[in-house]
Write a protein that holds these residues in place. Structure first.
Motif, PDB file in Angstrom:
ATOM      1  N   ARG A 177     -36.587   1.296 -20.565  1.00 23.08           N
ATOM      2  CA  ARG A 177     -35.806   0.281 -19.893  1.00 23.08           C
ATOM      3  C   ARG A 177     -35.678  -0.980 -20.725  1.00 23.08           C
ATOM      4  NH1 ARG A 177     -34.311   0.281 -15.134  1.00 23.08           N
ATOM      5  NH2 ARG A 177     -35.962   1.595 -14.339  1.00 23.08           N
ATOM      6  N   ALA A 178     -34.477  -1.558 -20.685  1.00 28.84           N
ATOM      7  CA  ALA A 178     -34.242  -2.847 -21.337  1.00 28.84           C
ATOM      8  C   ALA A 178     -33.127  -3.561 -20.610  1.00 28.84           C
ATOM      9  CB  ALA A 178     -33.860  -2.648 -22.797  1.00 28.84           C
ATOM     10  N   GLY A 179     -33.497  -4.540 -19.830  1.00 27.89           N
ATOM     11  CA  GLY A 179     -32.497  -5.402 -19.194  1.00 27.89           C
ATOM     12  C   GLY A 179     -31.408  -4.625 -18.478  1.00 27.89           C
ATOM     13  N   ILE A 180     -30.263  -5.243 -18.469  1.00 27.00           N
ATOM     14  CA  ILE A 180     -29.107  -4.576 -17.854  1.00 27.00           C
ATOM     15  C   ILE A 180     -28.052  -4.358 -18.913  1.00 27.00           C
ATOM     16  CG2 ILE A 180     -27.263  -4.755 -16.144  1.00 27.00           C
ATOM     17  CD1 ILE A 180     -29.056  -6.494 -14.499  1.00 27.00           C
TER      18      ILE A 180
END
Lengths: 553, 160
Positions: B157-160
């Motif tokens: 996962r990394a931010g949007i």
């Protein structure tokens, strides 16, 4: 750490409202006697009671507002912003700092006169914004700086967090702030609390308005200019200060380097509004009606019915014009700052990496003047609309190519000068005709039936860190999607495209006015685009650090 | 046929063949509704009614005859960094979703699918237009896939 909420704005509004309301109550009775309400009251001998009731109600309302203001508190930690509000129905909302999509400070005319501002933290999602309603004007700016500083991941040492309950007296505030580790920004917040306490005193709330002098250390990083401003201002009288805040330029000259500022001139704004599509539709419809009425007299009545529509258009134009006055786009260390408004001002800071796609477009009417419009897709939607009903997705309502490039450089530094490839690609993306060394992969000739005029323009290119989609010959646009913001990629083909050995591609980003889709590409090109864009999206998101934009050195 | 969109390097994982039963049952219901309406129309004595009924039934049957191919065309594949999803024959669509971009994974089970032991799996990203919904996965496979995807999404996962 807390901010004072300037109650006065609400109160002032309430007073005018309440008076009208009370007058309304008595107006029907006054109507019988044919006298004005005050006179009626005087004659009937209840004036004293009426005044008493009026002040009694006023007191109760002031008390209620005061309580609700006291209950509206917030705090900022290294991870979240938390807001608590409500007296009977308690609301507690936390927003993660690394998910902040933008911070908006709005100063509608009335609160602005009383030196109040509304701060809104945009989060991704529907109705996910955190609002801090009515902070002292200066405090709002300082607070935004502080939130952005915390969100950027700059801080090296763990910051002790002060949780201060909202207290109207500045002494208590000062004490509470003294608990916090003092740095410049925080001292600013404390200082502006004094200002808000002044406001509270002005409307009759008891306050001893004590000074907070707990400025202790100034760390070298903070610029001194902004911390000195409140001190200088504080020495002046209340009225002077309000006037000063009112007359201050919309964009604080210290907030951004002057070279990064793009301003919108009044003439161009006027021109852009006049040369909008709506105007041409209006002229077209009017002409049609006139021509028809030459042959059939009855049609002239259509023209009369059309008058309100013209007036409506006029008022929309005027509103758009006044709201877009003093439009500035500027680069600050913590993102792009967009500000506008003459009487009611709004400005918004978009931290890096919060822009999901950019569209630069030009209608055929703007082409002779070389004007472009820049819009973006963002995850957070502010409740405040942008200039006159335009959603705040419009970053630059109108600008020439040089300005567009400057705005682009602010939003996506990877595409700025120094990256000659990217600049060249953007230049080709905006150019009228593809040059001989066109780097875009365009639709093949057999796509002509589907892209009559734009077959040679319709294409894509990969810049470092971004994907560029070029579309349209009459209505030109260039869509830029940062690789790190691509959510997913699709390629599709219906029976018609299949018969022509074509396919269309689509980069999915968060919802907004821009759809990053490109149709009628050669099938193999489309598949190649699909594979390349997907790899780029994976790499881009893996190397993306913009949720804590300054943490990665 | 070579004009069709294909990713030659990918072998697609099919969905359960039992999903076909669900599709056919759904079509049967549609057919029954069409028949009821058509017969009711005939009783009103409208001349065109038999024709309309005939066309409606023909359309449903044609659709039914293509359903096996359509279901076979639905497929997915887990690659190193993303999930690929394909559907459609006439209107083909291939989507790739990087694991890090998934916001949540949904499993839906209607009454019909539950009796068949199937589940629908839906991926949600920050973009509404992603629209990846894998229908008719065997229950165990769907749950395993969901857990796998969530774990993958969490690790990347990394931010949007």
């Amino acid at each position: 750490m807390k901010g004072g909420f300037a109650l006065l704005a609400v109160l002032g509004y309430f007073i005018t409202q309440a008076r009208e309301r009370i007058v309304e109550v008595f107006v029907p009775e006054a109507g019988y006697g044919g006298e004005d309400p005050v006179e009626f009251l005087f004659v009937s001998g209840v004036l004293g009671w009426a005044i008493l009731v009026f002040f009694g109600l006023l007191f109760v309302f002031v008390l209620l507002f005061y309580i609700s203001w006291r209950m509206h508190t917030f705090r900022i930690t290294a991870e979240v912003v938390e807001v608590r509000s409500g007296v009977i129905f308690r609301v507690n909302r936390r927003a993660r700092l690394d998910r902040i999509q933008g911070i908006n400070i709005a100063r509608p005319l009335f609160p602005r006169i009383f030196g109040a501002a509304r701060l809104e933290i945009n989060q991704a999602g529907n109705d996910a914004n955190v609002k801090l309603e009515y902070l002292a004007s200066g405090a709002a700016d300082a607070l935004r700086r502080e939130i952005l500083r915390l969100a950027s991941g700059t801080r090296t040492e763990a910051v002790a967090v002060a949780t201060a309950t909202a207290t109207a007296t500045a002494t208590a505030t000062a004490n509470a702030t003294a608990v916090a580790a003092a740095d410049v920004a925080r001292a600013d917040v404390a200082r502006t609390n004094v200002a808000s306490a002044d406001v509270a005193r002005a409307d009759g709330a008891r306050s001893d308005g004590a000074r907070s002098d707990d400025r202790r250390s100034v760390d070298g990083r903070s610029d001194v200019s902004h911390s000195d401003v409140p001190r200088a201002v504080a020495t002046r009288s209340l009225v002077d200060r309000r006037l000063g805040e009112f007359l201050v330029p919309e964009l604080d000259p210290d907030a951004a380097e002057p070279t990064s500022v793009v301003k919108l001139s009044v003439g161009r704004l006027l021109g852009s509004i006049i040369l909008s599509t709506g105007t041409f539709v209006l002229i077209g419809v009017t002409l049609t009606i006139i021509i028809v009425s030459i042959f059939a007299r009855e049609a002239l009545f259509g023209l009369i019915g059309f008058v309100p529509a013209v007036l409506g258009f006029g008022s929309v134009y005027v509103r758009r014009f006044t709201k877009s006055l003093r439009y500035t786009v500027a680069g600050t260390p913590d993102g792009v700052r967009v500000g506008f408004g003459l009487l009611s001002t709004t400005n918004e800071t978009l931290p890096p990496g919060r822009i999901h796609s950019i569209a630069i477009s030009q209608s055929i009417f703007w082409r002779p003047l070389g004007w472009w419009e820049v819009r973006v897709n963002r995850a957070g939607q502010s409740a405040r609309h942008g200039a006159a009903g335009q959603q705040n997705t419009t970053i630059l309502p109108v600008g020439n190519q040089a300005e567009v490039l400057r705005v682009l450089a602010l939003m996506l530094p990877e595409l700025a000068e120094g990256h000659s490839d990217a600049v060249r690609l953007i230049g080709q993306g905006l150019a009228a005709r593809p040059t001989a060394d066109d780097a875009y992969v365009t639709s093949p000739r057999r796509a002509r039936p589907l892209r009559w005029f734009s077959q040679r323009r319709n294409g894509f290119a990969f810049a470092p860190e971004a994907v560029l989609l070029r579309r349209g010959a009459i209505w030109r646009s260039l869509v830029i999607v940062p690789q790190a913001r691509v959510q997913s990629v699709s390629v599709r083909q219906g029976p018609l495209l299949r018969a022509l050995r074509l396919a269309s591609v689509h980069l999915h980003t968060v919802a907004g006015p821009i759809v990053a889709q490109l149709g009628a590409l050669d099938r193999d090109d489309a598949l190649e685009f699909f594979a390349h864009a997907e790899t780029a999206a994976v790499l881009g998101s893996a190397s993306d650090t913009t949720h804590r934009w300054r943490s990665a050195g | 046929m070579s004009d069709r969109l294909e990713l030659p390097a990918v072998t697609w994982r099919p969905i359960s063949a039992k999903y076909l039963i669900a599709e056919f049952l759904g079509l049967l219901v549609t057919l029954l509704v069409a028949l009821t309406l058509g017969v009711a129309l005939i009783f009103t004595g409208w001349d065109a009614a038999p024709w309309i009924l005939g066309v409606a039934v023909a359309v449903v049957l044609l659709y039914a005859s293509l359903t096996p191919r359509r279901v076979r065309a639905i497929g997915y594949q887990l690659r190193d960094d993303d999930l690929l999803f394909r559907r459609g024959i006439l209107f083909r669509r291939i989507v790739a979703v990087p694991y890090g971009r998934m916001q949540l994974v949904d499993i839906n089970r209607g009454p019909l699918l539950r009796t068949l032991g199937l589940s629908d799996l839906r991926l949600v990203t920050a973009a509404a237009s992603t629209g990846v919904a894998i229908p008719g996965l065997p229950e165990a496979e769907a749950e395993e896939l969901r857990d796998h995807l969530v774990a993958l999404a969490e690790s990347r996962r990394a931010g949007i």
